[in-house]
Design an enzyme around this catalytic site. Structure first.
Site, short mmCIF file in Angstrom:
data_model
loop_
_atom_site.label_atom_id
_atom_site.label_comp_id
_atom_site.label_asym_id
_atom_site.label_seq_id
_atom_site.Cartn_x
_atom_site.Cartn_y
_atom_site.Cartn_z
N LYS A 1 0.80 -1.21 0.13
CA LYS A 1 0.06 0.08 0.09
C LYS A 1 0.98 1.43 -0.09
O LYS A 1 2.00 1.43 0.32
CB LYS A 1 -1.02 0.08 1.26
CG LYS A 1 -0.39 0.12 2.54
CD LYS A 1 0.11 1.50 3.07
CE LYS A 1 0.67 1.47 4.35
NZ LYS A 1 1.99 2.61 4.23
N LEU B 1 5.70 0.26 3.36
CA LEU B 1 4.79 -0.14 2.27
C LEU B 1 3.78 -1.31 2.55
O LEU B 1 2.99 -2.12 2.10
CB LEU B 1 5.46 -0.62 0.99
CG LEU B 1 6.25 0.07 0.07
CD1 LEU B 1 7.07 -0.33 -0.78
CD2 LEU B 1 5.40 1.39 -0.49
N GLY C 1 4.75 -6.40 5.70
CA GLY C 1 4.31 -7.57 6.89
C GLY C 1 2.72 -7.49 7.36
O GLY C 1 2.17 -8.37 7.35
N SER C 2 2.27 -6.11 7.05
CA SER C 2 0.88 -6.09 7.41
C SER C 2 -0.12 -6.86 6.30
O SER C 2 -1.05 -7.48 6.68
CB SER C 2 0.39 -4.53 7.57
OG SER C 2 1.05 -3.95 8.33
N ASP D 1 -2.26 -1.23 10.26
CA ASP D 1 -2.53 -1.16 8.78
C ASP D 1 -3.04 -2.58 8.41
O ASP D 1 -3.60 -2.53 7.22
CB ASP D 1 -1.19 -1.26 8.13
CG ASP D 1 -0.55 0.22 8.16
OD1 ASP D 1 -1.02 1.03 8.37
OD2 ASP D 1 0.68 0.49 7.87
P1 ATP Z 1 4.33 -0.39 7.56
O1 ATP Z 1 4.33 0.39 6.40
O2 ATP Z 1 3.28 -1.27 8.18
O3 ATP Z 1 4.96 0.29 8.91
P2 ATP Z 1 6.82 -1.69 6.67
O4 ATP Z 1 6.64 -1.69 5.27
O5 ATP Z 1 7.40 -0.30 7.23
O6 ATP Z 1 5.31 -1.53 7.44
P3 ATP Z 1 7.61 -4.25 7.29
O7 ATP Z 1 7.99 -4.64 5.80
O8 ATP Z 1 6.15 -4.80 7.45
O9 ATP Z 1 7.41 -2.91 7.46
O10 ATP Z 1 8.61 -4.69 7.99
C1 ATP Z 1 8.99 -4.12 9.50
C2 ATP Z 1 9.59 -5.04 10.27
O11 ATP Z 1 8.64 -6.20 10.59
C3 ATP Z 1 11.01 -5.71 9.86
O12 ATP Z 1 12.02 -5.18 10.82
C4 ATP Z 1 10.78 -7.14 9.77
O13 ATP Z 1 11.86 -7.87 10.10
C5 ATP Z 1 9.60 -7.40 10.55
N1 ATP Z 1 8.62 -8.62 9.90
C6 ATP Z 1 7.82 -9.08 10.53
N2 ATP Z 1 6.94 -9.93 9.93
C7 ATP Z 1 7.25 -9.66 8.68
C8 ATP Z 1 6.75 -10.16 7.35
N3 ATP Z 1 6.07 -10.95 7.32
N4 ATP Z 1 7.37 -9.38 6.17
C9 ATP Z 1 8.32 -8.56 6.60
N5 ATP Z 1 8.64 -8.20 7.68
C10 ATP Z 1 8.44 -8.58 8.56
#
Ligand code: ATP
Length: 304
Positions: A10, A101, A104-105, A138
């Site tokens: 997203k 993006l 993980g969510s 999210d």
């Molecule tokens: P958001 O935009 O929701 O803040 P993000 O894109 O910034 O998410 P993610 O890629 O979801 O961040 O990852 C953040 C942290 O969560 C990373 O340090 C990662 O190690 C951990 N993590 C836990 N589960 C997952 C997953 N399924 N995919 C990716 N990272 C994950």
């Protein structure tokens, strides 16, 4: 039994912090948009009895234990339904990690939907939303994606007219910004709550952006992008301003940072322009992609 889903990334077309709850959670107002860049999540129900979670990912640095959002989603499902889920989940990551993006969510949201499918629990939308929220702010949006206004801490979702078709370049600089740190820096800046000037800028941009969505006016959407977390992120990562400027010089209608960063997105009408800009950015920034906005429950094609 095995089932799979695309878990889409997203972007935040707008993201404003409108207050803070007593428990410290930030109250947000954000127009969120899912895009075609996606992880593939494959869930297999394992034979035998008793709870079991086996996690696999193509990226070795993504945790494979209770720190993973997928794990948290399985646990939330098991606790709520009383079914000791016994599953293997393979997550083929394409969405950059720690990028703003919601990778993980989105994986967690896909797992909740897959569990509902393979265990035939027919959970209501309300139940899925509350399980999703227990994993992260999210995650409720990621259950369906599309174009939505997210409020509260992310659980109050209103459907919006879809973003007009366009090409969205995503570019993640090679740094990770921790969501927690960016919010802390934001809070330090506004210890007494968001400045009224900031709130009125958000309200104005958000109102104009909603009107532009209603009119299917892409230029109006691109002209009213907003992210209240941009100043603290800019202070920590010089790449962000450079990428935004580069995208604008190369014909982007508008650019902004997504979530708590550091990924920058740029909106283009011309596919060729988007691809050329992405190719140039890619020489310096490996994690650069050309994507399109997707509709709710966007099935069909996903960019990998
Ligand atoms: P958001 O935009 O929701 O803040 P993000 O894109 O910034 O998410 P993610 O890629 O979801 O961040 O990852 C953040 C942290 O969560 C990373 O340090 C990662 O190690 C951990 N993590 C836990 N589960 C997952 C997953 N399924 N995919 C990716 N990272 C994950």
């Amino acid at each position: 039994m095995t089932a799979e889903l695309w878990a889409r990334a997203k972007i935040n077309l707008t993201l404003g912090i409108v207050g803070r709850r007593e428990d410290g959670y930030h109250l947000l107002s954000s127009v969120m948009q899912s895009v075609s860049l996606a992880d593939k999540v494959v869930l297999t129900r394992l034979p035998g009895s008793g709870p079991k979670i086996e996690l696999w990912s193509n990226l070795p640095y993504v945790p494979r234990d209770s720190r993973n959002t997928v794990w948290k989603a399985v646990q939330a499902f098991s606790e709520h339904t009383g079914i000791p889920a016994r599953v293997r989940v393979a997550v083929h990551k394409a969405i950059p990690v720690g990028a703003g993006l919601a990778g993980g969510s989105s994986d967690a949201a896909a797992v909740l939907r897959l569990l509902d499918q393979v265990y035939e629990t027919r959970l209501s939308a309300e139940t899925l939303t509350s399980l999703a929220l227990s994993v992260g702010a999210d995650v409720p949006f990621c259950l369906t994606g599309g174009t939505k206004l997210a409020q509260g801490i992310g659980e109050v979702l209103s459907e919006l007219p879809p973003m007009p078709f366009c090409h969205i370049v995503l570019c993640k600089p090679p740094v990770s910004l921790k969501t927690k740190d960016i919010f802390a820096a934001y809070d330090a800046q506004f210890e007494q709550g968001p400045a009224s000037q900031t709130l009125s800028e958000l309200e104005e941009k958000e109102a104009r952006l909603l009107t532009a969505l209603e009119k299917r006016d892409l230029a109006g959407v691109a002209a009213n992008l907003y992210n209240g977390l941009l100043p603290p992120a800019l202070a920590r990562c010089g790449h962000i301003a450079r990428i935004m400027a580069f995208m604008r010089e190369n014909g982007a209608l508008g650019t902004m940072m997504s979530g708590s960063g550091p990924t920058v997105f740029g909106i283009f009408t011309s596919r060729k322009r988007a691809e050329q800009t992405a190719a140039k950015l890619k020489t310096k920034y490996r994690e650069t992609f050309v994507t399109n906005p997707t509709r709710p429950n966007g099935s069909g094609r996903a960019d990998r």
